[in-house]
Design an enzyme around this catalytic site. Structure first.
Site, mmCIF file in Angstrom:
data_model
loop_
_atom_site.group_PDB
_atom_site.id
_atom_site.type_symbol
_atom_site.label_atom_id
_atom_site.label_comp_id
_atom_site.label_asym_id
_atom_site.label_seq_id
_atom_site.Cartn_x
_atom_site.Cartn_y
_atom_site.Cartn_z
ATOM 1 N N ARG A 61 -35.029 -7.768 -27.442
ATOM 2 C CA ARG A 61 -35.718 -7.647 -26.149
ATOM 3 C C ARG A 61 -36.677 -6.474 -26.136
ATOM 4 N NH1 ARG A 61 -30.352 -8.299 -22.969
ATOM 5 N NH2 ARG A 61 -29.719 -7.744 -25.053
ATOM 6 N N GLU A 98 -19.120 -1.402 -29.783
ATOM 7 C CA GLU A 98 -17.792 -1.226 -29.198
ATOM 8 C C GLU A 98 -16.707 -1.586 -30.219
ATOM 9 O OE1 GLU A 98 -17.859 -2.723 -25.323
ATOM 10 O OE2 GLU A 98 -15.848 -1.987 -24.858
#
Ligand code: AMP
Length: 175
Positions: A61, A98
């Site tokens: 993006r 994560e």
């Protein structure tokens, strides 16, 4: 400031990609021509006070906003990509997700020593991805002029994690 309700053009998707994450979907904004253009105009207006030679963005993006911003500012664009996508010699950086690690790469000759760079991405969350991008630019001798985002999630410690840098954002979201 904008007369347009840009925040209202975002689609907020709860629990994507997993429970507890409030995902800010920019595709609903991007498909609106005047809104997309206004975002780039506002980002460019904030960048123009700085000195810069290049825009650098991580995929995917980041490319949409970074490419348009570089065009608007009249400077070159450098892509930072996931492992194995770039065809020439690369400098590589690992960063923590994560769960586990990921890798970003940039061509070794993409940024010259002393060039001033604006690094751009869509959303500032924790700042992990952008920090890996900043490291690559600095490793080859680039100087970070500013770090620019369309959206800043002010409830996460992204800005704090980037406190060494001049952080620009167009939309600040508190939830
Ligand atoms: P971070 O490294 O935590 O700053 O986030 C990495 C990337 O994930 C950002 O550049 C965004 O593209 C995306 N991202 C993280 N959190 C969100 C969110 N809540 N909504 C939309 N995109 C997000």
């Amino acid at each position: 400031m904008s007369g347009m309700d840009l925040q209202g053009k975002l689609r907020v998707v709860p629990d994507f990609p997993k429970p507890g994450i409030s995902f800010k979907d920019i595709t609903t904004l991007l498909k609106d021509g005047p809104a997309f253009r206004e975002c780039i105009r506002l980002m460019a207006a904030q960048c123009r006070g700085r000195e810069f030679d290049l825009v650098v963005s991580p995929e995917a993006r980041g490319f949409i906003l970074g490419g348009a911003l570089a065009y608007e500012l009249g400077v070159g664009f450098v892509p930072v990509r996931k492992r194995g996508k770039l065809p020439w010699k690369v400098i590589r950086g690992e960063y923590k997700l994560e769960y586990g690690m990921d890798t970003l790469e940039m061509h070794v000759d993409a940024v010259s020593r002393g060039q001033r760079v604006i690094v751009v991405d869509d959303v500032l969350a924790t700042g992990g991805t952008i920090s890996a991008t900043l490291d690559l630019v600095e490793k080859v001798g680039g100087v970070i002029s500013a770090v620019a985002f369309l959206i800043e999630l002010t409830y996460l410690p992204g800005r704090e994690n980037l406190r060494k840098y001049d952080v620009i954002s167009v939309l600040k979201l508190e939830s």
